[in-house]
Design an enzyme around this catalytic site. Sequence first.
Site, mmCIF file in Angstrom:
data_model
loop_
_atom_site.group_PDB
_atom_site.id
_atom_site.type_symbol
_atom_site.label_atom_id
_atom_site.label_comp_id
_atom_site.label_asym_id
_atom_site.label_seq_id
_atom_site.Cartn_x
_atom_site.Cartn_y
_atom_site.Cartn_z
ATOM 1 N N GLN A 1 55.784 -32.820 35.025
ATOM 2 C CA GLN A 1 55.654 -31.423 35.440
ATOM 3 C C GLN A 1 54.256 -31.128 35.983
ATOM 4 O O GLN A 1 53.252 -31.447 35.360
ATOM 5 C CB GLN A 1 55.940 -30.464 34.289
ATOM 6 C CG GLN A 1 56.018 -29.010 34.774
ATOM 7 C CD GLN A 1 56.190 -28.007 33.657
ATOM 8 O OE1 GLN A 1 55.267 -27.734 32.908
ATOM 9 N NE2 GLN A 1 57.397 -27.447 33.550
ATOM 10 N N PRO B 1 59.155 -28.801 28.394
ATOM 11 C CA PRO B 1 57.726 -29.132 28.489
ATOM 12 C C PRO B 1 56.915 -28.064 27.768
ATOM 13 O O PRO B 1 57.093 -26.872 28.003
ATOM 14 C CB PRO B 1 57.470 -29.102 29.998
ATOM 15 C CG PRO B 1 58.496 -28.154 30.538
ATOM 16 C CD PRO B 1 59.710 -28.313 29.667
ATOM 17 N N MET B 2 56.043 -28.496 26.862
ATOM 18 C CA MET B 2 55.220 -27.546 26.110
ATOM 19 C C MET B 2 53.789 -28.063 26.066
ATOM 20 O O MET B 2 53.532 -29.141 25.529
ATOM 21 C CB MET B 2 55.758 -27.374 24.683
ATOM 22 C CG MET B 2 57.112 -26.691 24.611
ATOM 23 S SD MET B 2 57.715 -26.563 22.891
ATOM 24 C CE MET B 2 58.302 -28.246 22.634
ATOM 25 N N CYS C 1 55.099 -20.738 33.283
ATOM 26 C CA CYS C 1 54.107 -20.671 32.210
ATOM 27 C C CYS C 1 53.468 -19.283 32.168
ATOM 28 O O CYS C 1 52.920 -18.814 33.165
ATOM 29 C CB CYS C 1 53.026 -21.723 32.398
ATOM 30 S SG CYS C 1 51.741 -21.647 31.127
ATOM 31 N N GLY D 1 62.688 -25.719 23.231
ATOM 32 C CA GLY D 1 61.236 -25.743 23.145
ATOM 33 C C GLY D 1 60.767 -25.572 21.728
ATOM 34 O O GLY D 1 60.771 -26.506 20.921
ATOM 35 N N ASP E 1 65.218 -19.416 22.826
ATOM 36 C CA ASP E 1 65.843 -19.044 21.549
ATOM 37 C C ASP E 1 66.899 -20.021 21.058
ATOM 38 O O ASP E 1 67.793 -19.632 20.296
ATOM 39 C CB ASP E 1 66.463 -17.646 21.634
ATOM 40 C CG ASP E 1 65.419 -16.551 21.728
ATOM 41 O OD1 ASP E 1 64.226 -16.851 21.557
ATOM 42 O OD2 ASP E 1 65.799 -15.381 21.978
#
Length: 320
Positions: A69, A16-17, A99, A223, A201
């Site tokens: 989310q 989730p971004m 977050c 992500g 990463d």
Amino acid sequence: MKIENVKFNNIAFLAPMAGIADRAFRELCHRFGAAYTVSEMVSSKGLTMGDKKSAELLTFGIEHPCGAQIFGDDPEIMAQAAVKCLEYKPEIIDINMGCPAPKIAMNGGGASLMKNPALAYEITRAVASAVEIPVTVKIRSGWDEGSINAVEMAQMIEKAGAAAIAVHGRTRQQMYSGKVDLDLIYNVKKSVGIPVIGNGDITDEQSAAIMLEKTNCDAIMIGRGALGNPWLFQRINAYLSECRVIPEPSVTEKMAVMLRHIEKIIEYKGEYTAMREARHHAAYYTKGMRGSAALRKEICSYERFEQLEELAFRIVKENE
């Protein structure tokens, strides 16, 4: 790979971004092989108060199974928000405890919960008790280097009823700098009996394989590595399941996917909003191409989709 009764056809998930993982991007990544996607984070307070924008973030399309989310710091409101999420038919409710953004973390939500495991426990328990679908939690390694407590958090969250945990192996203080701590994710995996999803990463097939090998996690969550690169899921799936390396997409394919992506944003949000969001996405799709810095500057002036189409055709002609 399963989270309770929810089954996945592979182990590469989209993270989730905020401002990125909207419906258009989730659907695109789903088509390229993401087994699971999660909505942008939604304010529990906003959702329970009928905020229109919060509700729009929870509109799902083809991208199932998917998670909704939510974030917040009040167990009762978080539970109410989770129930509200069910109207949008997600398979999973995910709680954001990772977050690092100041407007979230400095107001009691997101990664600030890493400093308050007791409250994190109460929130998880309240949400898990309120809904009958699986509840997962996304955490970081800790608030800062002096308070690495992901193992403790994971154990408490499991006791509270969480069905799985996603771990970003950085502290809140690190934000997105430095290297992800694979040993930390490994220690979390050893400490709990529920699935653990490794995050941080993962930018190519090799980093995905290293995450799995070094942490023994059950799935991986991608992500920033997917920005301008949705076919990364397809490449990782082929590498992990068949030891097969799919060639890098051509410039023509990259531009075609970029245009398809922005067209979907236009469909869902309108051209005005989509063309402003296109500036961010296009910077990633054109990264590494000849004159990419000048291209980014040019795109920032665009107001119409036709301008982006013309640019894409020009880029193909100049780079192929």
